[in-house]
Scaffold this active site. Sequence first.
Site, PDB file in Angstrom:
ATOM      1  N   LYS A   8      -8.182 -12.140   1.825  1.00  0.00           N
ATOM      2  CA  LYS A   8      -8.079 -11.287   0.601  1.00  0.00           C
ATOM      3  C   LYS A   8      -6.968 -10.510   0.425  1.00  0.00           C
ATOM      4  O   LYS A   8      -6.209 -10.537  -0.596  1.00  0.00           O
ATOM      5  CB  LYS A   8      -9.359 -10.646   0.433  1.00  0.00           C
ATOM      6  CG  LYS A   8      -9.361  -9.653  -1.021  1.00  0.00           C
ATOM      7  CD  LYS A   8     -10.652  -8.593  -1.046  1.00  0.00           C
ATOM      8  CE  LYS A   8     -10.593  -7.284  -0.199  1.00  0.00           C
ATOM      9  NZ  LYS A   8      -9.976  -6.157  -0.613  1.00  0.00           N
ATOM     10  N   ASN A   9      -6.682  -9.747   1.638  1.00  0.00           N
ATOM     11  CA  ASN A   9      -5.739  -8.980   1.386  1.00  0.00           C
ATOM     12  C   ASN A   9      -4.171  -9.439   1.296  1.00  0.00           C
ATOM     13  O   ASN A   9      -3.229  -8.579   1.474  1.00  0.00           O
ATOM     14  CB  ASN A   9      -5.643  -7.536   2.479  1.00  0.00           C
ATOM     15  CG  ASN A   9      -6.679  -6.749   2.052  1.00  0.00           C
ATOM     16  OD1 ASN A   9      -7.574  -6.736   1.243  1.00  0.00           O
ATOM     17  ND2 ASN A   9      -7.217  -5.848   2.905  1.00  0.00           N
ATOM     18  N   ARG A  14      -7.911  -1.502  -6.927  1.00  0.00           N
ATOM     19  CA  ARG A  14      -6.954  -0.780  -6.676  1.00  0.00           C
ATOM     20  C   ARG A  14      -5.613  -1.474  -6.204  1.00  0.00           C
ATOM     21  O   ARG A  14      -4.409  -1.067  -6.884  1.00  0.00           O
ATOM     22  CB  ARG A  14      -7.150   0.243  -5.563  1.00  0.00           C
ATOM     23  CG  ARG A  14      -7.752   1.350  -5.704  1.00  0.00           C
ATOM     24  CD  ARG A  14      -7.840   2.291  -4.431  1.00  0.00           C
ATOM     25  NE  ARG A  14      -6.756   3.215  -4.379  1.00  0.00           N
ATOM     26  CZ  ARG A  14      -5.604   3.187  -3.870  1.00  0.00           C
ATOM     27  NH1 ARG A  14      -5.425   1.809  -3.357  1.00  0.00           N
ATOM     28  NH2 ARG A  14      -4.743   4.050  -4.129  1.00  0.00           N
ATOM     29  N   CYS A  61     -11.624   6.605  -5.259  1.00  0.00           N
ATOM     30  CA  CYS A  61     -12.383   5.670  -4.829  1.00  0.00           C
ATOM     31  C   CYS A  61     -13.386   6.117  -3.829  1.00  0.00           C
ATOM     32  O   CYS A  61     -13.277   7.196  -3.418  1.00  0.00           O
ATOM     33  CB  CYS A  61     -11.651   4.214  -4.599  1.00  0.00           C
ATOM     34  SG  CYS A  61     -11.238   4.436  -3.043  1.00  0.00           S
ATOM     35  N   ARG A  86      -6.931   8.135  -2.217  1.00  0.00           N
ATOM     36  CA  ARG A  86      -6.083   7.057  -2.124  1.00  0.00           C
ATOM     37  C   ARG A  86      -4.700   6.959  -3.033  1.00  0.00           C
ATOM     38  O   ARG A  86      -4.983   6.121  -3.901  1.00  0.00           O
ATOM     39  CB  ARG A  86      -6.700   5.591  -2.168  1.00  0.00           C
ATOM     40  CG  ARG A  86      -7.699   5.649  -0.929  1.00  0.00           C
ATOM     41  CD  ARG A  86      -8.461   4.156  -1.120  1.00  0.00           C
ATOM     42  NE  ARG A  86      -7.793   3.076  -0.486  1.00  0.00           N
ATOM     43  CZ  ARG A  86      -8.320   1.814  -0.607  1.00  0.00           C
ATOM     44  NH1 ARG A  86      -9.373   1.553  -0.931  1.00  0.00           N
ATOM     45  NH2 ARG A  86      -7.592   1.025  -0.041  1.00  0.00           N
ATOM     46  N   PRO A  87      -3.998   7.988  -2.954  1.00  0.00           N
ATOM     47  CA  PRO A  87      -2.971   8.135  -3.916  1.00  0.00           C
ATOM     48  C   PRO A  87      -1.793   7.135  -3.839  1.00  0.00           C
ATOM     49  O   PRO A  87      -1.932   6.107  -2.841  1.00  0.00           O
ATOM     50  CB  PRO A  87      -2.193   9.486  -3.497  1.00  0.00           C
ATOM     51  CG  PRO A  87      -2.444   9.777  -2.089  1.00  0.00           C
ATOM     52  CD  PRO A  87      -3.846   9.172  -1.708  1.00  0.00           C
ATOM     53  N   VAL A  88      -0.827   6.760  -4.908  1.00  0.00           N
ATOM     54  CA  VAL A  88       0.055   5.908  -4.693  1.00  0.00           C
ATOM     55  C   VAL A  88       1.637   6.544  -4.880  1.00  0.00           C
ATOM     56  O   VAL A  88       2.529   5.984  -4.999  1.00  0.00           O
ATOM     57  CB  VAL A  88       0.007   4.783  -5.671  1.00  0.00           C
ATOM     58  CG1 VAL A  88      -1.292   3.992  -5.547  1.00  0.00           C
ATOM     59  CG2 VAL A  88      -0.266   5.376  -7.074  1.00  0.00           C
ATOM     60  N   ASP A  89       1.615   7.558  -4.293  1.00  0.00           N
ATOM     61  CA  ASP A  89       2.832   8.439  -4.365  1.00  0.00           C
ATOM     62  C   ASP A  89       3.876   7.896  -3.868  1.00  0.00           C
ATOM     63  O   ASP A  89       5.138   8.053  -4.106  1.00  0.00           O
ATOM     64  CB  ASP A  89       2.559  10.208  -3.935  1.00  0.00           C
ATOM     65  CG  ASP A  89       2.175  10.073  -2.558  1.00  0.00           C
ATOM     66  OD1 ASP A  89       0.864   9.311  -2.114  1.00  0.00           O
ATOM     67  OD2 ASP A  89       2.521  10.588  -1.528  1.00  0.00           O
ATOM     68  N   LEU A  90       3.735   7.181  -2.575  1.00  0.00           N
ATOM     69  CA  LEU A  90       4.894   6.445  -1.639  1.00  0.00           C
ATOM     70  C   LEU A  90       5.364   5.412  -2.533  1.00  0.00           C
ATOM     71  O   LEU A  90       6.506   4.875  -2.315  1.00  0.00           O
ATOM     72  CB  LEU A  90       4.285   6.251  -0.307  1.00  0.00           C
ATOM     73  CG  LEU A  90       3.616   7.544   0.441  1.00  0.00           C
ATOM     74  CD1 LEU A  90       3.005   6.989   1.728  1.00  0.00           C
ATOM     75  CD2 LEU A  90       4.948   8.227   0.749  1.00  0.00           C
ATOM     76  N   ASP A 113     -10.682  -1.432   8.548  1.00  0.00           N
ATOM     77  CA  ASP A 113     -11.524  -2.466   7.723  1.00  0.00           C
ATOM     78  C   ASP A 113     -12.608  -3.031   8.613  1.00  0.00           C
ATOM     79  O   ASP A 113     -13.554  -3.540   8.128  1.00  0.00           O
ATOM     80  CB  ASP A 113     -10.548  -3.533   7.078  1.00  0.00           C
ATOM     81  CG  ASP A 113     -10.119  -2.932   5.880  1.00  0.00           C
ATOM     82  OD1 ASP A 113     -10.262  -1.714   5.355  1.00  0.00           O
ATOM     83  OD2 ASP A 113      -9.423  -3.622   5.121  1.00  0.00           O
ATOM     84  N   ILE A 171      -7.616   6.622   8.942  1.00  0.00           N
ATOM     85  CA  ILE A 171      -6.851   6.390   7.959  1.00  0.00           C
ATOM     86  C   ILE A 171      -7.354   6.937   6.538  1.00  0.00           C
ATOM     87  O   ILE A 171      -6.997   7.354   5.503  1.00  0.00           O
ATOM     88  CB  ILE A 171      -7.076   4.796   7.823  1.00  0.00           C
ATOM     89  CG1 ILE A 171      -6.459   4.221   9.144  1.00  0.00           C
ATOM     90  CG2 ILE A 171      -5.985   4.369   6.481  1.00  0.00           C
ATOM     91  CD1 ILE A 171      -5.205   4.108   9.412  1.00  0.00           C
ATOM     92  N   ARG A 231     -16.779  -8.608  -3.387  1.00  0.00           N
ATOM     93  CA  ARG A 231     -15.565  -8.513  -3.652  1.00  0.00           C
ATOM     94  C   ARG A 231     -14.679  -8.910  -2.404  1.00  0.00           C
ATOM     95  O   ARG A 231     -13.396  -9.515  -2.620  1.00  0.00           O
ATOM     96  CB  ARG A 231     -15.179  -6.913  -3.797  1.00  0.00           C
ATOM     97  CG  ARG A 231     -15.523  -6.200  -5.095  1.00  0.00           C
ATOM     98  CD  ARG A 231     -15.005  -4.885  -5.180  1.00  0.00           C
ATOM     99  NE  ARG A 231     -13.745  -4.691  -4.760  1.00  0.00           N
ATOM    100  CZ  ARG A 231     -13.303  -3.822  -3.763  1.00  0.00           C
ATOM    101  NH1 ARG A 231     -14.157  -2.735  -3.837  1.00  0.00           N
ATOM    102  NH2 ARG A 231     -11.947  -3.689  -3.555  1.00  0.00           N
TER     103      ARG A 231
END
Length: 417
Positions: A22-23, A93, A117, A122-126, A305, A327, A397
């Site tokens: 999936k990933n 996400r 979530c 879980r930010p996306v600043d990077l 995971d 993490i 999922r």
Amino acid sequence: MDALLIHGGNPLAGEVRISGAKNAALPILTASLLSAEPLRLGNVPHLKDISTMLALLGHMGERVTLDDQNHVTLCGESIPHKEAPYEMVKTMRAAILVLGPTLARFGEARVSLPGGCAIGSRPVDLHVKGLQAMGADIQIEHGYIHARCKRLHGARIVMDMVTVTGTENLMMAAALAEGTTILENAAREPEVVDLARCLIAMGARIEGAGTDIITIHGVDTLHGAEYSVMADRIETGTFLVAAAMTGGRVRTTHAQPDTLDAVMSKLRDAGAKVEVGSDWIEIESDGKLQAVDVRTAPHPAFPTDMQAQFMAMNTIAAGAASVTETIFENRFMHVQELRRMGANIEVSGHTALVRGVPRLDGAIVMATDLRASACLVLAGLVAAGETTIERIYHLDRGYERIEEKLTQLGARIKRVH
Ligand code: UD1
């Protein structure tokens, strides 16, 4: 809503075919946005997250064709809607992965900010900072990231933290940027390598994927390609733990053993016999396991995971062990549910101390996120009596036909509505 009903106690035995990852499939699907020519993909798993991503790409204007044999062809000749709406990003996400490729090819992209979530903020600043370093003008407005640029340019980007989708987003953007981009402290996850391989097949010039410094020499255009997605290492690991816990003997086929070193090493420490071939892993166990300490960290260390699944294993192992999550800040929600099945677990900050108990008892439990759901399935497979797992849409999922695959291995498990 669907639930899973499990009667515990059967040892698993036989062979199970591992699905595509999936990933890896998610970023690879979004790579199709980088080219006007078709990208034909094999080994794409049938999962809810994949259909959500295909729906998003279709909404943006890609032509999506599915054939038998799990082949998906994507053609993004024109992309009239350069936007990922909130409704889609909030359920998955990974939709953030359309940001880099769409911006790089069209000079504009609008992607909803993912909300919080279940497993943390879980930010996306990077992702945003990296694109800004490559020349993007980014506004955060009305809950959306609105990014614009003429053409992205190469940059040296040192990432504060190791982020998997962040590395993937920037690698895709850099593939079409002018000049060379160097990503330092890049994620080394096998899924990043798989994406890089697909991009290279499309004509990208990428070096160092799989190490923490990735160099991308931008090109003007990318072409179509045919690519087969790697095997899912987390699905593989989950079946290996299931076999170890139930005291069985299982061979996972179509797997990629070189992506599972940390997991296999912990299973051996727990007392299971693990053998590998070029594309299979076989595990044998008498079900008498030793508790093993686990500390999650970016690849090649132990994957977050797989944390919940090893927690389930430790609940019935001899002795005590600590499970430390480094993490995500809130990834112990399965602990409450495992306790309802009789597990002895104490949590202090980011560490859970698990003391093995002679047996778990079946109970009605609720899945809270993808891997927590898998952990409850594992607990149910060894618990005395019946376990009902509610809210299994999380499981759908990320695990393809899990109840069918487990039934094939001898588990008593069925889906009920
Ligand atoms: C990916 C995987 C997920 C896995 C995770 C960690 C996909 C689709 N999902 O998620 O299954 O659990 O890697 O291996 O591949 N962070 C920031 N700022 C950012 C980005 C991340 O602070 O801009 C933080 C996160 O909050 C988290 C850590 O970095 O604490 C790692 O997250 P990241 O690697 O980005 O996870 P995902 O890529 O979302």
